[in-house]
Write an enzyme that holds these catalytic residues in place. Structure first.
Site, PDB file in Angstrom:
ATOM      1  N   LYS A   1       0.801  -1.105  -0.135  1.00  0.00           N
ATOM      2  CA  LYS A   1       0.053   0.081  -0.062  1.00  0.00           C
ATOM      3  C   LYS A   1       0.889   1.452   0.062  1.00  0.00           C
ATOM      4  O   LYS A   1       0.369   2.212  -0.552  1.00  0.00           O
ATOM      5  CB  LYS A   1      -1.126  -0.031   1.228  1.00  0.00           C
TER       6      LYS A   1
ATOM      7  N   HIS B   1       1.522  -3.641  14.823  1.00  0.00           N
ATOM      8  CA  HIS B   1       1.947  -2.450  14.119  1.00  0.00           C
ATOM      9  C   HIS B   1       2.080  -1.287  15.149  1.00  0.00           C
ATOM     10  O   HIS B   1       1.150  -1.002  16.062  1.00  0.00           O
ATOM     11  CB  HIS B   1       0.895  -2.055  12.917  1.00  0.00           C
TER      12      HIS B   1
ATOM     13  N   GLU C   1       6.720  -5.838   8.153  1.00  0.00           N
ATOM     14  CA  GLU C   1       6.068  -5.390   6.886  1.00  0.00           C
ATOM     15  C   GLU C   1       6.478  -3.886   6.803  1.00  0.00           C
ATOM     16  O   GLU C   1       5.338  -3.261   6.857  1.00  0.00           O
ATOM     17  CB  GLU C   1       4.410  -5.369   7.222  1.00  0.00           C
TER      18      GLU C   1
HETATM   19  C1  LIG Z   1       0.505   0.457   6.468  1.00  0.00           C
HETATM   20  C2  LIG Z   1       0.948  -0.979   7.079  1.00  0.00           C
HETATM   21  C3  LIG Z   1       2.286  -1.222   6.827  1.00  0.00           C
HETATM   22  C4  LIG Z   1       3.302  -0.196   6.399  1.00  0.00           C
HETATM   23  O1  LIG Z   1       3.739   0.623   7.464  1.00  0.00           O
HETATM   24  P1  LIG Z   1       4.846   1.446   7.333  1.00  0.00           P
HETATM   25  O2  LIG Z   1       4.781   2.451   8.412  1.00  0.00           O
HETATM   26  O3  LIG Z   1       4.877   2.318   6.030  1.00  0.00           O
HETATM   27  O4  LIG Z   1       6.330   0.785   7.451  1.00  0.00           O
HETATM   28  C5  LIG Z   1       2.540  -2.341   7.297  1.00  0.00           C
HETATM   29  N1  LIG Z   1       1.608  -3.454   7.838  1.00  0.00           N
HETATM   30  C6  LIG Z   1       0.188  -3.067   7.977  1.00  0.00           C
HETATM   31  C7  LIG Z   1      -0.777  -3.995   8.444  1.00  0.00           C
HETATM   32  C8  LIG Z   1      -0.097  -1.731   7.443  1.00  0.00           C
HETATM   33  O5  LIG Z   1      -1.392  -1.139   7.365  1.00  0.00           O
END
Ligand SMILES: *Cc1c(COP(=O)(O)O)cnc(C)c1O
Length: 379
Positions: A57, A185, A262
């Site tokens: 994304k 996250h 991620e």
């Molecule tokens: C947006 C998102 C990420 C990426 O996050 P960054 O801060 O760009 O590294 C990873 N995992 C999930 C589930 C997300 O929604």
């Protein structure tokens, strides 16, 4: 710790930027492939125990996915569309993690058909959907963790309380799914390593309890959030965080546990440059206003959605004055910055933004039927 000049980014010279703008016109979005690879290597060097799944994304442009697919890395996908883009590049299903906790049933059916089995969830209703439409799924429970000090907050919309993780994993097992791990996250552009430290401690307790409850887990997913530098003068916070994360991983998790992450921004952020041109100029409230050919409804959408602040660079030298820069649309919201120190610009001058690879063209619109930037890939 790794400290070579390259670690802080491969930047283009002003001459190169000017030449590319002349050749391709503006707005122009430049993807620096070498920087993408550099960021991936940097991530792997910083966090050697962690397997990165690039969060599509952040920027799903085919030029970016192509480079990363060739590097054989894995991907965090959130929709059928993102899965299709990767299948089109011959990315194997085992290299995808369906990490959107709320999935359309069509997407679940599609994932099941394509043998994409690894996914996250954070609600009982989602488990019933997964059991019905993707019965071969291996599921990771997403747990709520502190997002304090992160620029983008993700703990309100996502994640269950840590205390509920085990009952959810047991439920998954009862529904015939394979409970396989824990994910979290810490919030995007996380500036506090304490968020990771606390989250890892909490996850390790869930791992221990899961084993006691006969649902042993295999994968820890520490999500994204790894911060990047937006301004030349900023410190490299990620470089300082990485050794702390590594130490905690080794202290808390047995080497047999697979650790994944991620990263989105950390991979793609510094690999994108937006080049714009001054298309209009006025004096309002005793200040110079410059109107650019891209703005908040376009590639600078991260000002709203990503709560991001960018560095605006110009090629002209001279005595600077506080100025306003605004986007090209007819909406009053489309003001990019009210306090930029810059010399007086002329119509036709270039303004460019480095480190804008993530959450920029990904969420840009062509409101007012204004053109989106031409995207080119170099190096
Ligand atoms: C947006 C998102 C990420 C990426 O996050 P960054 O801060 O760009 O590294 C990873 N995992 C999930 C589930 C997300 O929604």
């Amino acid at each position: 710790m790794i400290k070579s000049k390259n670690d802080c980014g491969i930047s283009l010279s002003e001459k190169q930027i000017q030449n590319l703008a002349r050749k391709h016109g503006t707005p122009l979005f430049i993807i620096n492939r070498a920087e993408l690879v550099n960021n991936l290597n940097r991530f792997n060097n910083f966090l050697p125990r962690i397997q990165p799944y690039y969060a599509v994304k952040a920027n799903s442009h085919p030029e970016i996915l192509k480079v990363l697919a060739r590097k054989n890395i894995c991907f965090d996908v959130a929709s059928k569309g993102e899965i299709e883009s990767l299948l089109g590049l011959a990315v194997a299903p085992e290299r995808m993690l369906f990490a959107n906790t709320i999935k359309r049933t069509e997407s679940l059916k599609f994932a099941e058909k394509q043998l994409i089995n690894l996914m996250t969830f954070d609600s009982e209703y989602e488990l019933y959907k997964i059991a019905e439409f993707a019965p071969n799924a291996k599921v990771m429970i997403r747990v709520k963790v502190s997002n304090v000090g992160s620029i983008v907050e993700l703990s309100v919309k996502f994640g269950v309380e840590a205390a509920d993780a085990i009952p959810f994993l047991i439920k998954a097992h009862r529904l015939g799914l394979k409970p396989i791990g824990v994910s979290f996250h810490v919030g995007s552009q996380c500036l506090k390593v304490e968020n990771y430290v606390e989250a890892l401690e909490m996850a390790s307790i869930i791992f221990r309890d899961a084993k006691l409850k006969q649902v042993p887990l295999e994968i820890l997913d520490i999500g994204g959030g790894f911060p990047i530098r937006h301004f030349d003068y900023e410190n490299d916070i990620f470089a300082g965080m990485a050794p702390v994360i590594n130490k905690e991983l080794d202290r808390l998790f047995d080497p047999t546990i697979k650790i994944i992450a991620e990263p989105g921004r950390a991979i793609v952020g510094s690999a994108g440059i937006l080049v714009m041109k001054v298309i209009g100029k006025s004096i309002r409230f005793n200040k110079h206003w410059y109107y650019l050919d891209d703005g908040i409804y376009g590639s600078l959408s991260g000002l709203i959605y990503d709560h991001c602040k960018y560095q605006y660079k110009i090629l002209r030298k001279g005595k600077s004055q506080i100025s306003t820069i605004a986007g090209p649309t007819c909406d009053g919201l489309d003001v990019i910055s009210n306090s930029e120190e810059m010399p007086e610009l002329e119509i036709g001058d270039i303004v460019y933004v480095p480190n804008i690879g993530a959450y920029s063209i990904a969420s840009a619109t062509n409101f007012n039927s204004l053109p989106l930037p031409k995207v080119i890939a170099i190096n």
